[in-house]
Design an enzyme around this catalytic site. Structure first.
Site, PDB file in Angstrom:
ATOM      1  N   SER A 151       0.836  -1.190   0.000  1.00  0.00           N
ATOM      2  CA  SER A 151       0.000   0.000   0.000  1.00  0.00           C
ATOM      3  C   SER A 151       0.872   1.242   0.000  1.00  0.00           C
ATOM      4  O   SER A 151       1.956   1.250   0.595  1.00  0.00           O
ATOM      5  CB  SER A 151      -0.889   0.017   1.241  1.00  0.00           C
ATOM      6  OG  SER A 151      -1.561   1.252   1.367  1.00  0.00           O
ATOM      7  N   TYR A 164      -1.067   0.029  10.255  1.00  0.00           N
ATOM      8  CA  TYR A 164      -1.317  -0.480   8.909  1.00  0.00           C
ATOM      9  C   TYR A 164      -0.194  -0.034   7.974  1.00  0.00           C
ATOM     10  O   TYR A 164       0.353  -0.847   7.220  1.00  0.00           O
ATOM     11  CB  TYR A 164      -2.670   0.014   8.389  1.00  0.00           C
ATOM     12  CG  TYR A 164      -2.950  -0.381   6.955  1.00  0.00           C
ATOM     13  CD1 TYR A 164      -3.403  -1.659   6.653  1.00  0.00           C
ATOM     14  CD2 TYR A 164      -2.759   0.512   5.911  1.00  0.00           C
ATOM     15  CE1 TYR A 164      -3.657  -2.038   5.347  1.00  0.00           C
ATOM     16  CE2 TYR A 164      -3.007   0.154   4.602  1.00  0.00           C
ATOM     17  CZ  TYR A 164      -3.458  -1.123   4.322  1.00  0.00           C
ATOM     18  OH  TYR A 164      -3.706  -1.502   3.027  1.00  0.00           O
TER      19      TYR A 164
END
Length: 182
Positions: A151, A164
């Site tokens: 990501s 995250y």
């Protein structure tokens, strides 16, 4: 139709692939694309009914896709998954796609120790250990490839959660797997 995009795409005909978390989102799309390009694909998901529905869809399209229920946060279930994959693919795996990932959206100061452990075990530990378990199968295939779905949150600060971001940025580092196939 001759000359179409479909005619010019590369093929993975006859190859084997494991896509973790293949019943939703990007994982679902990766399973479909690999199957469409000729690979035999195995996927896993925590939700049995969702997995069964996806398998029905893929079967109706003529894709060679199998699946198993697996919670990749469990070391034992990862080991069972890899035993199943080894059996299905005769000890050889060409492609491993580490797709499983989750997020908890909170301010950094609101994360608990349990939140941290859950995100690390889901997004980082499961992928790393799955690579270790898949290593003999990938090596046996003679042409093993590993794909990590990462990501942009691992590279730049976004308001999606600091943990995250930490779990999704680690795989941008090429040295992580250097020497993996030695």
């Amino acid at each position: 139709m001759a000359g179409s995009r479909e005619d010019t795409r590369w093929s993975v005909q006859g190859m084997t692939a494991l896509v973790t978390g293949g019943t939703k989102g990007l994982g679902f799309a990766v399973v479909e694309e690999l199957a469409k390009l000729g690979a035999r694909v195995h996927t896993c998901a925590r939700n049995e009914s969702q997995l069964k529905e996806c398998l029905r869809v893929w079967e109706s399209k003529g894709f060679q896709v199998t699946g198993s229920v697996c919670d990749l946060t469990s070391r034992a279930q990862r080991e069972n998954l890899m035993t199943e994959v080894s059996t299905l693919f005769n000890g050889k795996l060409n492609i491993l796609v580490n797709n499983v990932g989750t997020n908890i959206r909170k301010s950094t100061v609101e994360f608990t120790a349990d939140d941290y452990s859950f995100l690390m075990s889901t997004n980082l530990e499961s992928a790393y250990h799955t690579c270790q378990l898949a290593h003999p199968l990938l090596k046996s295939s003679g042409s093993g490839s590993i794909v990590f779905l990462s990501s942009v949150a691992g590279v730049v600060s976004l308001s999606v959660g600091s943990i995250y971001g930490a779990t999704k940025g680690n795989f941008f580092c090429p040295p992580l797997l250097s020497g993996f196939f030695n």
